[in-house]
Design a protein around this motif. Structure first.
Motif, PDB file in Angstrom:
ATOM      1  N   UNK A  98      97.110  13.317  53.616  1.00  6.89           N
ATOM      2  CA  UNK A  98      97.058  13.937  54.947  1.00  6.89           C
ATOM      3  C   UNK A  98      95.880  14.898  55.057  1.00  6.89           C
ATOM      4  N   UNK A  99      95.650  15.680  54.008  1.00  9.25           N
ATOM      5  CA  UNK A  99      94.515  16.612  54.019  1.00  9.25           C
ATOM      6  C   UNK A  99      93.187  15.866  54.083  1.00  9.25           C
ATOM      7  N   UNK A 100      93.103  14.732  53.412  1.00 11.65           N
ATOM      8  CA  UNK A 100      91.878  13.937  53.430  1.00 11.65           C
ATOM      9  C   UNK A 100      91.635  13.351  54.817  1.00 11.65           C
ATOM     10  N   UNK A 101      92.654  12.742  55.382  1.00  9.88           N
ATOM     11  CA  UNK A 101      92.529  12.111  56.699  1.00  9.88           C
ATOM     12  C   UNK A 101      92.165  13.142  57.766  1.00  9.88           C
ATOM     13  N   UNK A 102      92.726  14.346  57.652  1.00 10.71           N
ATOM     14  CA  UNK A 102      92.503  15.382  58.664  1.00 10.71           C
ATOM     15  C   UNK A 102      91.277  16.256  58.372  1.00 10.71           C
ATOM     16  N   UNK A 103      90.530  15.920  57.305  1.00  9.97           N
ATOM     17  CA  UNK A 103      89.261  16.582  57.065  1.00  9.97           C
ATOM     18  C   UNK A 103      89.319  17.855  56.260  1.00  9.97           C
ATOM     19  N   UNK A 104      90.476  18.185  55.673  1.00 12.83           N
ATOM     20  CA  UNK A 104      90.569  19.400  54.860  1.00 12.83           C
ATOM     21  C   UNK A 104      90.129  19.160  53.418  1.00 12.83           C
ATOM     22  N   UNK A 105      90.018  17.892  53.034  1.00 11.01           N
ATOM     23  CA  UNK A 105      89.489  17.512  51.730  1.00 11.01           C
ATOM     24  C   UNK A 105      88.407  16.457  51.935  1.00 11.01           C
ATOM     25  N   UNK A 106      87.480  16.381  50.985  1.00 10.46           N
ATOM     26  CA  UNK A 106      86.411  15.383  51.055  1.00 10.46           C
ATOM     27  C   UNK A 106      86.742  14.132  50.256  1.00 10.46           C
ATOM     28  N   UNK A 107      87.557  14.282  49.208  1.00  5.07           N
ATOM     29  CA  UNK A 107      87.916  13.154  48.353  1.00  5.07           C
ATOM     30  C   UNK A 107      89.200  13.482  47.619  1.00  5.07           C
ATOM     31  N   UNK A 108      89.935  12.449  47.232  1.00  6.00           N
ATOM     32  CA  UNK A 108      91.130  12.667  46.420  1.00  6.00           C
ATOM     33  C   UNK A 108      91.161  11.657  45.274  1.00  6.00           C
ATOM     34  N   UNK A 109      91.753  12.098  44.165  1.00  2.00           N
ATOM     35  CA  UNK A 109      91.984  11.235  43.014  1.00  2.00           C
ATOM     36  C   UNK A 109      93.486  11.001  42.939  1.00  2.00           C
TER      37      UNK A 109
ATOM     38  N   UNK B 156      75.434  18.022  46.385  1.00  2.00           N
ATOM     39  CA  UNK B 156      74.972  19.389  46.585  1.00  2.00           C
ATOM     40  C   UNK B 156      75.868  20.050  47.612  1.00  2.00           C
ATOM     41  N   UNK B 157      76.088  21.353  47.467  1.00  2.00           N
ATOM     42  CA  UNK B 157      76.948  22.059  48.400  1.00  2.00           C
ATOM     43  C   UNK B 157      78.418  21.857  48.067  1.00  2.00           C
ATOM     44  N   UNK B 158      79.269  22.211  49.031  1.00  2.00           N
ATOM     45  CA  UNK B 158      80.712  22.199  48.818  1.00  2.00           C
ATOM     46  C   UNK B 158      81.276  20.780  48.820  1.00  2.00           C
ATOM     47  N   UNK B 159      82.071  20.466  47.804  1.00  2.00           N
ATOM     48  CA  UNK B 159      82.829  19.212  47.754  1.00  2.00           C
ATOM     49  C   UNK B 159      84.276  19.580  47.435  1.00  2.00           C
ATOM     50  N   UNK B 160      85.183  19.261  48.362  1.00  2.00           N
ATOM     51  CA  UNK B 160      86.601  19.613  48.215  1.00  2.00           C
ATOM     52  C   UNK B 160      87.360  18.391  47.700  1.00  2.00           C
ATOM     53  N   UNK B 161      87.938  18.538  46.513  1.00  2.00           N
ATOM     54  CA  UNK B 161      88.559  17.402  45.821  1.00  2.00           C
ATOM     55  C   UNK B 161      90.046  17.686  45.598  1.00  2.00           C
ATOM     56  N   UNK B 162      90.884  16.726  45.935  1.00  2.00           N
ATOM     57  CA  UNK B 162      92.311  16.822  45.659  1.00  2.00           C
ATOM     58  C   UNK B 162      92.675  15.883  44.518  1.00  2.00           C
ATOM     59  N   UNK B 163      93.573  16.319  43.644  1.00  2.00           N
ATOM     60  CA  UNK B 163      93.989  15.511  42.498  1.00  2.00           C
ATOM     61  C   UNK B 163      95.496  15.607  42.340  1.00  2.00           C
ATOM     62  N   UNK B 164      96.157  14.492  42.090  1.00  2.00           N
ATOM     63  CA  UNK B 164      97.609  14.501  41.928  1.00  2.00           C
ATOM     64  C   UNK B 164      98.002  15.197  40.621  1.00  2.00           C
ATOM     65  N   UNK B 165      99.212  15.785  40.563  1.00  2.00           N
ATOM     66  CA  UNK B 165      99.615  16.602  39.398  1.00  2.00           C
ATOM     67  C   UNK B 165      99.716  15.839  38.084  1.00  2.00           C
ATOM     68  N   UNK B 166      99.939  14.538  38.112  1.00  2.00           N
ATOM     69  CA  UNK B 166     100.045  13.788  36.862  1.00  2.00           C
ATOM     70  C   UNK B 166      98.691  13.309  36.354  1.00  2.00           C
ATOM     71  N   UNK B 167      97.621  13.701  37.032  1.00  2.00           N
ATOM     72  CA  UNK B 167      96.253  13.405  36.588  1.00  2.00           C
ATOM     73  C   UNK B 167      95.477  14.686  36.322  1.00  2.00           C
TER      74      UNK B 167
ATOM     75  N   UNK C  76      99.256   2.072  35.918  1.00  2.00           N
ATOM     76  CA  UNK C  76      98.920   2.493  37.280  1.00  2.00           C
ATOM     77  C   UNK C  76      97.402   2.453  37.425  1.00  2.00           C
ATOM     78  N   UNK C  77      96.938   2.284  38.663  1.00  2.00           N
ATOM     79  CA  UNK C  77      95.508   2.215  38.938  1.00  2.00           C
ATOM     80  C   UNK C  77      95.090   3.526  39.594  1.00  2.00           C
ATOM     81  N   UNK C  78      94.266   4.298  38.907  1.00  2.00           N
ATOM     82  CA  UNK C  78      93.802   5.578  39.434  1.00  2.00           C
ATOM     83  C   UNK C  78      92.477   5.362  40.155  1.00  2.00           C
ATOM     84  N   UNK C  79      92.388   5.902  41.350  1.00  2.00           N
ATOM     85  CA  UNK C  79      91.181   5.677  42.135  1.00  2.00           C
ATOM     86  C   UNK C  79      90.725   6.916  42.893  1.00  2.00           C
TER      87      UNK C  79
END
Length: 299
Positions: free
Chosen positions: A135-146, A91-102, A266-269
């Motif tokens: 870097x964005x994840x570690x520094x809190x600008x994203x909540x999760x990355x794929x 619920x609420x805002x979830x900021x997700x980063x995804x690499x360009x090949x996914x 490759x293993x996507x996580x």
């Protein structure tokens, strides 16, 4: 006294390293931002930033304060999220980063799935290369990355989502008939096209083809789509991840050749900060991505 507003402005400035860009991030004027930072420095009795023509440099004290500020802001965000959530997940805002090949092959199915399953979820997406997202994840600008695992960062939790096999893509009218299945030793390194530096798929392609870090071509494509258009015009061959095959073969005149066993992959996580204490949200997000990745339309 220090205010949350000042801390948020300082965090924006530390991230952007430029008053103009930080002001845009914080949605205030540059003079107002400068005033808030000066008031913060006056209250703490220490210089936090050095101003220069090229931008902003954190002082030693500024770096120390930044670490504390980020912890405070993360705790405040956690408190706000807990109050809003009322025990529900995603619920609420979830900021997700995804690499360009996914991203191009996952997002069109993932977003509708999340909106149906979690209508109270507000989704914010960012597509960028692995180093930027981490870097964005570690520094809190994203909540999760794929991204492709493993990731080179501390303090993260990860969960494998799926294994994405590699195939070789060549033009349909390519005069050189590739054996099927082919081995890595049969790849013509002189014709191998790659994504530009910084893409993890570039390094994976070099590793699969046993080419180390050598520079194989003068041109590095910025996207998988551009790369496969070059292949379709018989400019070379390239690796294509399995998740991209259905989409890319429908719009490019390419032929896909499998590798012999053991097939490279490759293993996507999914990765998130251990300190965020959002395991329930992240496990639910992981399950949603797995469900989409396994659906026929995502293949």
């Amino acid at each position: 006294m220090l205010t949350l507003r000042q801390m948020r402005y300082f965090e924006a400035l530390a991230s952007a390293r430029h008053f103009g860009r930080a002001a845009k991030l914080a949605h205030i004027s540059q003079p107002a931002l400068s005033t808030q930072i000066m008031e913060m420095e006056a209250y703490l009795g220490a210089k936090l930033v050095e101003r220069s023509r090229s931008g902003v440099i954190l002082t030693v004290k500024g770096a120390e304060v930044l670490a504390h500020v980020r912890r405070v802001l993360e705790e405040v965000e956690r408190l706000e999220r807990s109050a809003r959530r009322g025990g529900s997940v995603l619920e609420g805002l979830v900021r997700i980063g995804i690499i360009p090949t996914v991203a191009p092959y996952l997002v069109p199915q993932l977003i509708p799935h999340l909106r149906r399953s979690y209508p109270a979820m507000e989704i914010e997406l960012k597509e960028a290369m692995t180093d930027v997202l981490t870097a964005d994840l570690v520094e809190g600008r994203l909540d999760a990355i794929v991204a492709a695992l493993p990731l080179d960062a501390e303090g993260l939790e990860t969960r494998t989502l799926f294994t994405d096999r590699f195939f070789m893509a060549t033009a349909q009218n390519d005069g050189d008939i590739l054996a099927s299945p082919m081995t890595e030793m049969e790849v013509d390194l002189d014709r191998l096209l790659l994504l530009e530096e910084g893409h993890c798929l570039r390094d994976q392609a070099l590793a699969v083809c046993g080419a180390g870090k050598r520079s194989l071509v003068n041109f590095g494509a910025t996207s998988m789509s551009t790369l496969l258009q070059m292949v379709a015009h018989d400019m070379g061959v390239t690796l294509i991840p399995e998740m991209a095959i259905a989409s890319e073969t429908s719009r490019n005149a390419i032929r896909v050749v499998p590798f012999a066993d053991p097939q490279p992959s490759r293993r996507i996580g999914l990765a998130w900060r251990r300190s965020s204490q959002r395991d329930r949200d992240m496990q639910a997000l992981a399950e949603a991505i797995i469900a989409v990745a396994q659906a026929p339309s995502a293949a």
